[in-house]
Motif scaffolding. Structure first.
Motif, mmCIF file in Angstrom:
data_model
loop_
_atom_site.group_PDB
_atom_site.id
_atom_site.type_symbol
_atom_site.label_atom_id
_atom_site.label_comp_id
_atom_site.label_asym_id
_atom_site.label_seq_id
_atom_site.Cartn_x
_atom_site.Cartn_y
_atom_site.Cartn_z
ATOM 1 N N TYR A 1 0.801 -1.209 0.000
ATOM 2 C CA TYR A 1 0.000 0.000 0.000
ATOM 3 C C TYR A 1 0.842 1.271 0.000
ATOM 4 O O TYR A 1 0.384 2.311 -0.495
ATOM 5 C CB TYR A 1 -1.002 -0.024 1.158
ATOM 6 N N PHE B 1 0.021 4.131 -2.683
ATOM 7 C CA PHE B 1 -0.157 5.550 -2.390
ATOM 8 C C PHE B 1 0.874 6.405 -3.120
ATOM 9 O O PHE B 1 0.573 7.528 -3.538
ATOM 10 C CB PHE B 1 -0.110 5.794 -0.884
ATOM 11 N N LEU C 1 -0.477 6.831 -6.475
ATOM 12 C CA LEU C 1 -1.599 7.762 -6.430
ATOM 13 C C LEU C 1 -1.108 9.206 -6.388
ATOM 14 O O LEU C 1 -1.663 10.081 -7.066
ATOM 15 C CB LEU C 1 -2.461 7.451 -5.201
ATOM 16 N N THR D 1 -9.275 13.470 -1.995
ATOM 17 C CA THR D 1 -9.304 12.366 -1.026
ATOM 18 C C THR D 1 -10.044 11.142 -1.523
ATOM 19 O O THR D 1 -10.036 10.109 -0.849
ATOM 20 C CB THR D 1 -9.965 12.815 0.293
ATOM 21 N N ALA E 1 -7.990 7.748 -2.121
ATOM 22 C CA ALA E 1 -7.370 7.292 -0.863
ATOM 23 C C ALA E 1 -8.433 6.784 0.093
ATOM 24 O O ALA E 1 -8.231 5.789 0.789
ATOM 25 C CB ALA E 1 -6.590 8.441 -0.249
#
Length: 216
Positions: A109, A113, A116, A213, A216
């Motif tokens: 993860y 992220f 992302l 957001t 996420a």
């Protein structure tokens, strides 16, 4: 000739091979189908996205946007947009969901992220559809329609429906006030692939420009 035969002939012509075997590669909630083709030393993915139910253009566009951002998405090797056929590089078959029972979640993860952030850093307005109030509200209202009514077979009282609507409006106010970025819209463990580099990212064709957001 049915679509599967058409796809097989089209893929074979572009790969320089005669009618390559098509092995189902994954299931999809849409009309899209994915097949793996084994070649000498590698595999590729053939996508069947039958018009008019599906349109390959958003997939091709977002794939290029995300590749330009420096993340690991399939490369489009060949495309027949009129007939809905694509040849793609293969990101493998191990999803984060499948890997998590045997692998530590943190490294996977953290990579997700980081990817992302790269997508968000490349964002700019006017490129992808807006994740506006109408679209956000339409998606939130799938909860009472599909989960409560169809899955649970239940119905909300007038008071419960009013409370839920007030929650939706509160979420909308927060989301619409946030900075806007490229939003994958389906960024989860079934669409993230273990690969080199992690993660391989799939199912991004519905990407929009919306709240920072959301993914996420």
């Amino acid at each position: 000739m049915d679509r599967l035969q058409q796809l097989q002939a089209w893929a074979g012509a572009r790969l320089g091979t005669d009618a390559p075997p098509l092995v189902p590669a994954s299931a999809d909630a849409s009309f899209r189908r994915y097949f793996r083709i084994a070649l000498a030393g590698r595999t590729v993915i053939a996508m069947d996205a039958p018009p008019p139910q599906e349109d390959c253009r958003p997939f091709v566009k977002v794939a290029q946007l995300f590749r330009d951002a420096g993340v690991n998405v399939p490369e489009v090797l060949a495309a027949d947009l009129e007939h809905g056929f694509l040849l793609l590089t293969d990101l493998g078959s191990t999803t984060f969901l499948a890997a998590l029972p045997d692998a530590a979640a943190d490294p996977l993860y953290m990579g997700a992220f980081a990817a992302l952030v790269r997508i968000q850093a490349a964002s700019r307005p006017g490129v992808l559809p807006e994740y506006d109030e109408a679209l956000l509200l339409r998606e939130m209202r799938l909860f009472p329609e599909w989960y409560v009514a169809r899955h649970l077979g239940a119905s909300l009282s007038a008071a419960q429906a009013a409370d839920l609507e007030s929650v939706f409006q509160a979420v909308l106010r927060v989301n619409l006030a946030e900075p806007r970025v490229f939003v994958h819209r389906d960024f989860h463990s079934r669409n993230l692939m273990v690969g080199h580099p992690d993660p391989g990212i799939l199912d991004f064709q519905d990407a929009v420009y919306g709240p920072i957001t959301y993914d996420a």
